[in-house]
Design an enzyme around this catalytic site. Sequence first.
Site, PDB file in Angstrom:
ATOM      1  N   PHE A  68     -11.832  -7.126  13.983  1.00 49.84           N
ATOM      2  CA  PHE A  68     -10.876  -7.507  12.758  1.00 49.84           C
ATOM      3  C   PHE A  68     -10.721  -6.577  11.906  1.00 49.84           C
ATOM      4  CE2 PHE A  68      -9.619  -9.908   8.409  1.00 49.84           C
ATOM      5  CZ  PHE A  68      -8.518  -9.871   9.803  1.00 49.84           C
ATOM      6  N   GLN A  69      -9.373  -6.064  11.666  1.00 47.86           N
ATOM      7  CA  GLN A  69      -8.602  -5.158  10.720  1.00 47.86           C
ATOM      8  C   GLN A  69      -9.362  -3.417  11.475  1.00 47.86           C
ATOM      9  OE1 GLN A  69      -8.428  -6.818   7.047  1.00 47.86           O
ATOM     10  NE2 GLN A  69      -6.498  -7.746   7.668  1.00 47.86           N
ATOM     11  N   MET A  99      24.172   8.157   3.049  1.00 49.86           N
ATOM     12  CA  MET A  99      23.692   9.652   3.250  1.00 49.86           C
ATOM     13  C   MET A  99      24.773   8.849   4.743  1.00 49.86           C
ATOM     14  SD  MET A  99      23.875  12.283   2.522  1.00 49.86           S
ATOM     15  CE  MET A  99      23.457  13.084   1.179  1.00 49.86           C
ATOM     16  N   GLU A 128       0.608  -0.616  -0.179  1.00 54.56           N
ATOM     17  CA  GLU A 128      -0.011  -0.266  -0.024  1.00 54.56           C
ATOM     18  C   GLU A 128       0.864   0.824   0.199  1.00 54.56           C
ATOM     19  OE1 GLU A 128      -0.966  -2.833   2.034  1.00 54.56           O
ATOM     20  OE2 GLU A 128      -2.961  -2.923   1.275  1.00 54.56           O
ATOM     21  N   LYS A 172     -17.188  -0.502   5.865  1.00 59.74           N
ATOM     22  CA  LYS A 172     -17.530  -1.681   4.416  1.00 59.74           C
ATOM     23  C   LYS A 172     -18.917  -1.817   4.361  1.00 59.74           C
ATOM     24  CE  LYS A 172     -17.317  -6.280   3.465  1.00 59.74           C
ATOM     25  NZ  LYS A 172     -16.554  -7.430   3.653  1.00 59.74           N
TER      26      LYS A 172
HETATM   27  C1  LIG Z   1      12.312   5.207   5.139  1.00 60.10           C
HETATM   28  C2  LIG Z   1      13.372   6.005   6.069  1.00 60.10           C
HETATM   29  N1  LIG Z   1      14.240   5.313   7.080  1.00 60.10           N
HETATM   30  C3  LIG Z   1      15.814   6.091   7.263  1.00 60.10           C
HETATM   31  C4  LIG Z   1      16.178   6.878   6.371  1.00 60.10           C
HETATM   32  C5  LIG Z   1      17.567   7.801   6.147  1.00 60.10           C
HETATM   33  N2  LIG Z   1      18.132   8.044   6.125  1.00 60.10           N
HETATM   34  C6  LIG Z   1      18.339   8.794   5.122  1.00 60.10           C
HETATM   35  S1  LIG Z   1      19.056   8.531   3.500  1.00 60.10           S
HETATM   36  C7  LIG Z   1      20.030   7.096   4.186  1.00 60.10           C
HETATM   37  C8  LIG Z   1      20.197   5.655   3.783  1.00 60.10           C
HETATM   38  C9  LIG Z   1      19.998   6.033   2.611  1.00 60.10           C
HETATM   39  O1  LIG Z   1      21.217   4.769   1.926  1.00 60.10           O
HETATM   40  P1  LIG Z   1      21.124   4.689   0.132  1.00 60.10           P
HETATM   41  O2  LIG Z   1      19.623   3.922   0.049  1.00 60.10           O
HETATM   42  O3  LIG Z   1      21.834   2.812   0.344  1.00 60.10           O
HETATM   43  O4  LIG Z   1      21.905   5.766  -1.009  1.00 60.10           O
HETATM   44  P2  LIG Z   1      23.229   6.445  -0.303  1.00 60.10           P
HETATM   45  O5  LIG Z   1      23.126   7.122  -0.003  1.00 60.10           O
HETATM   46  O6  LIG Z   1      24.425   5.494  -0.491  1.00 60.10           O
HETATM   47  O7  LIG Z   1      23.060   6.721  -2.326  1.00 60.10           O
HETATM   48  C10 LIG Z   1      18.986   6.719   5.138  1.00 60.10           C
HETATM   49  C11 LIG Z   1      19.000   5.716   5.877  1.00 60.10           C
HETATM   50  C12 LIG Z   1      15.071   7.998   4.761  1.00 60.10           C
HETATM   51  N3  LIG Z   1      15.469   9.313   4.708  1.00 60.10           N
HETATM   52  N4  LIG Z   1      14.399   7.001   5.399  1.00 60.10           N
END
Ligand SMILES: Cc1ncc(C[n+]2csc(CCOP(=O)(O)OP(=O)(O)O)c2C)c(N)n1
Length: 566
Positions: free
Chosen positions: A112-113, A479, A50, A162
Amino acid sequence: MQMTGAEIFVECLKREGVEVIFGYPGGAVLPIYDAIFQQSHFKHILVRHEQAALHAANGYARVSGKCGVSLVTSGPGATNAITGLADSNADSIPNVCFTGQVPLPMIGTDAFQEADIIGITRSATKHNFLVKNVEDLALTIRQAFHIATTGRPGSVVVDIPKDLGFAKCDFVWPEKVNMRSYQPRTSGHAGQIKKAIKAMLEAKRPMLYSGGGIMNAQGSAALLKTLAHQLNAPVTNTLMGLGGIPFDDKHFVGMLGMHGTYEANMAVSHCDLLVSIGARFDDRVTGRLDAFAPDAKIIHIDVDPTSISKNVDADLPIVGDVGIVLQQLLDELSHQGGVPDLEALKLWWQQIDEWRAKDSLGFEQSEEGPIKPQTVIHKVHDITKGNAIVTTDVGQHQMWAAQHYGFKEPHKFLTSGGLGTMGYGLPAAVGAAMAAPNEPIVVFTGDASIQMCIQELATAYQYRQKIVVVLLNNAYMGMVRQWQEMFHESRFSHSYFDSLPDFAKLAEAYGGVGIKVDTLDELDKALEVAFGSQESFVFIDIAVAKEENVFPMVPAGAALNEMVLA
Ligand SMILES: Cc1ncc(C[n+]2csc(CCOP(=O)(O)OP(=O)(O)O)c2C)c(N)n1
């Protein structure tokens, strides 16, 4: 004529001009799914999660300019949709989500749900409705679309018990929606427009700063360009505003903020007039607030009055639709017949050109490798001639895409700006492909982000969508690693993956083409195959320099002029 609630749902969507909805069935929405089976007015795209339905609807909305629509079941279906609702709302994307609810008499019985979707989504949406009477359904749907698409767009939930799907009533289509408590203002105050033009003509160091508002107001990108040219003023864009002015326009100085260009951030720090156009002074843009645009008078144009002076005090607020206000400004400019201060502007541009000469986005690619992520983005730009619809996930790859792809038009860069949602890119591309099936669509993603909604490869394959997934694989949450390196003395706590799937094989298992790339030669070949391919999707897993960092960078909490260049 008597209709069931489910039939009313279909009829309303037809009358709203809906062409496609993204959804996932379940018990509480089965009456509606039954009605969908028996109609041919709109398509239903079956996603695999979803959250992806909401991101796909978001991607569709951003490319088509129409409202995104999704349908999910009660309880877990609806709670899975929350991230997508919050994401669309943060980025002001019109997105109506229909959620099933347990039958009316069972609400509050821990059925439920059952989940209190009105309570849960209150702060993640622009508005939400629980429909309690089948007689109210048509009007509520009409209001939901109206609220989602007008003023500052956003996400709206319509929760439908529903039993309403089976209940019958006469169908009445409300031709007009009139909500006394919701009357968004569209045109700017004439007196403020006059004052704004006067300030723009008097400015010695003006700066235009535009955001996602330029995307929402159709046609406003062209107006922005005209205004910039007539004033001979530099323009910077937020992440959400990229493409609002062509990247190669000489008035464009690049993105601003945390990973913006040196020239954009220095120009904002030294301007004497900052005109914000459909942007909201996000902390990733402003850096340290007390040092942001310290010498500037601030004009803030926004359709949402509650955004104005929220983070940065505006000297001159203008509430209105960005497209309409830009037209008003241009009319006033030609009416006043004034010219900007050309002498002062000459000096201002000389200064900007000096900052530009730093080439803050420069990088070096050695012929032997490793492949720099920036190189990949430039190559994708070249092979797509800068015309692709680009979606991203969140991380370093997102910033490199923003810095290096070079966007010429609005509605081409789809990224999660406000919420920063990993897992956005692939489903957003699925939505974009529904809106623009014949345009090249590229997902730039990271090895961490892609794993959050990778199941949507199945959706892309089912509908034979031509999507190119470009995975910049550094085996890190890049990052996160960069911040740990810079601000936590290189303690890389849980940001490295010791185990990654064989993405190319996984892509094949989902039905597409998977290619692994380690060298520059292989990269060129892979891109040729990917963009020449008629296959559903092509997934390129590229081993990139593992410890490359995104520069320039304004450390969190620092001022824009304290940026680190490399
Ligand atoms: C749903 C979610 N969880 C955690 C984060 C925190 N976060 C920001 S950037 C990142 C790492 C992203 O790594 P990757 O997808 O491998 O991309 P890269 O930075 O290596 O290009 C994280 C964990 C986020 N932005 N969104």
